[in-house]
Motif scaffolding. Sequence first.
Motif, mmCIF file in Angstrom:
data_model
loop_
_atom_site.group_PDB
_atom_site.id
_atom_site.type_symbol
_atom_site.label_atom_id
_atom_site.label_comp_id
_atom_site.label_asym_id
_atom_site.label_seq_id
_atom_site.Cartn_x
_atom_site.Cartn_y
_atom_site.Cartn_z
ATOM 1 N N TYR A 22 78.541 19.501 9.262
ATOM 2 C CA TYR A 22 79.202 18.274 9.912
ATOM 3 C C TYR A 22 80.678 18.215 9.259
ATOM 4 C CZ TYR A 22 74.690 17.190 11.697
ATOM 5 O OH TYR A 22 73.587 17.198 12.596
ATOM 6 N N ILE A 24 84.224 16.067 9.034
ATOM 7 C CA ILE A 24 85.099 14.908 9.248
ATOM 8 C C ILE A 24 86.669 15.115 9.615
ATOM 9 C CG2 ILE A 24 86.001 12.570 8.591
ATOM 10 C CD1 ILE A 24 83.577 12.231 6.663
ATOM 11 N N GLN A 36 83.417 18.308 4.615
ATOM 12 C CA GLN A 36 82.332 18.766 5.102
ATOM 13 C C GLN A 36 81.280 17.894 4.463
ATOM 14 O OE1 GLN A 36 83.011 23.114 5.362
ATOM 15 N NE2 GLN A 36 81.425 22.836 6.815
ATOM 16 N N TYR A 37 80.057 17.836 5.171
ATOM 17 C CA TYR A 37 78.711 17.200 4.754
ATOM 18 C C TYR A 37 77.572 17.925 5.407
ATOM 19 C CZ TYR A 37 81.951 13.622 3.015
ATOM 20 O OH TYR A 37 82.964 12.926 2.482
ATOM 21 N N ALA A 43 78.067 11.801 6.593
ATOM 22 C CA ALA A 43 79.280 12.057 7.325
ATOM 23 C C ALA A 43 79.626 10.905 7.762
ATOM 24 C CB ALA A 43 79.136 13.217 8.065
ATOM 25 N N HIS A 44 78.946 10.123 8.601
ATOM 26 C CA HIS A 44 79.435 8.912 9.191
ATOM 27 C C HIS A 44 79.788 7.838 8.533
ATOM 28 C CE1 HIS A 44 79.252 9.357 13.703
ATOM 29 N NE2 HIS A 44 78.539 10.446 13.409
ATOM 30 N N LYS A 47 83.098 8.494 7.234
ATOM 31 C CA LYS A 47 83.944 8.267 8.289
ATOM 32 C C LYS A 47 84.317 6.684 8.462
ATOM 33 C CE LYS A 47 82.940 7.516 12.391
ATOM 34 N NZ LYS A 47 83.692 6.372 13.003
ATOM 35 N N TYR A 59 89.127 8.636 12.177
ATOM 36 C CA TYR A 59 88.294 9.774 12.155
ATOM 37 C C TYR A 59 87.362 9.800 12.804
ATOM 38 C CZ TYR A 59 91.112 8.972 7.801
ATOM 39 O OH TYR A 59 92.313 9.036 7.052
ATOM 40 N N SER A 60 86.895 11.131 12.895
ATOM 41 C CA SER A 60 85.770 11.505 13.681
ATOM 42 C C SER A 60 84.946 12.549 13.040
ATOM 43 C CB SER A 60 86.296 12.118 15.011
ATOM 44 O OG SER A 60 85.170 12.334 15.919
ATOM 45 N N VAL A 61 83.398 12.551 13.206
ATOM 46 C CA VAL A 61 82.736 13.251 12.861
ATOM 47 C C VAL A 61 82.241 14.279 13.812
ATOM 48 C CG1 VAL A 61 80.273 13.642 11.801
ATOM 49 C CG2 VAL A 61 81.639 11.762 11.275
ATOM 50 N N ARG A 62 82.289 15.503 13.330
ATOM 51 C CA ARG A 62 82.092 16.631 14.571
ATOM 52 C C ARG A 62 80.958 17.671 14.067
ATOM 53 N NH1 ARG A 62 84.164 13.973 18.007
ATOM 54 N NH2 ARG A 62 86.068 14.537 19.059
ATOM 55 N N SER A 63 80.333 18.138 14.764
ATOM 56 C CA SER A 63 79.172 19.389 14.290
ATOM 57 C C SER A 63 79.839 20.928 14.576
ATOM 58 C CB SER A 63 78.210 19.148 15.334
ATOM 59 O OG SER A 63 77.352 20.446 15.083
#
Length: 71
Positions: A22, A24, A36-37, A43-44, A47, A59-63
Amino acid sequence: MNFSNSFQNALNRPILDADRPYIIIDKLNHNKVIKQYKSFKLAHKVKNRLDNEYGSYRYSVRSVSTIQNYS
């Protein structure tokens, strides 16, 4: 710079690691990868802290696996 190109640039950066799925990203700074987490929850949490410091949604969390599917 469109969505696909910016994530492709993120994938080319050496910080992406399979053990930390994950990331950010900073949506206002051309989807720059911040950190990265390993855990989705952590991660959230980070964020949300960063969004609160900024004062709005930035900010956004992406896989990482999701980003690789866009390529």
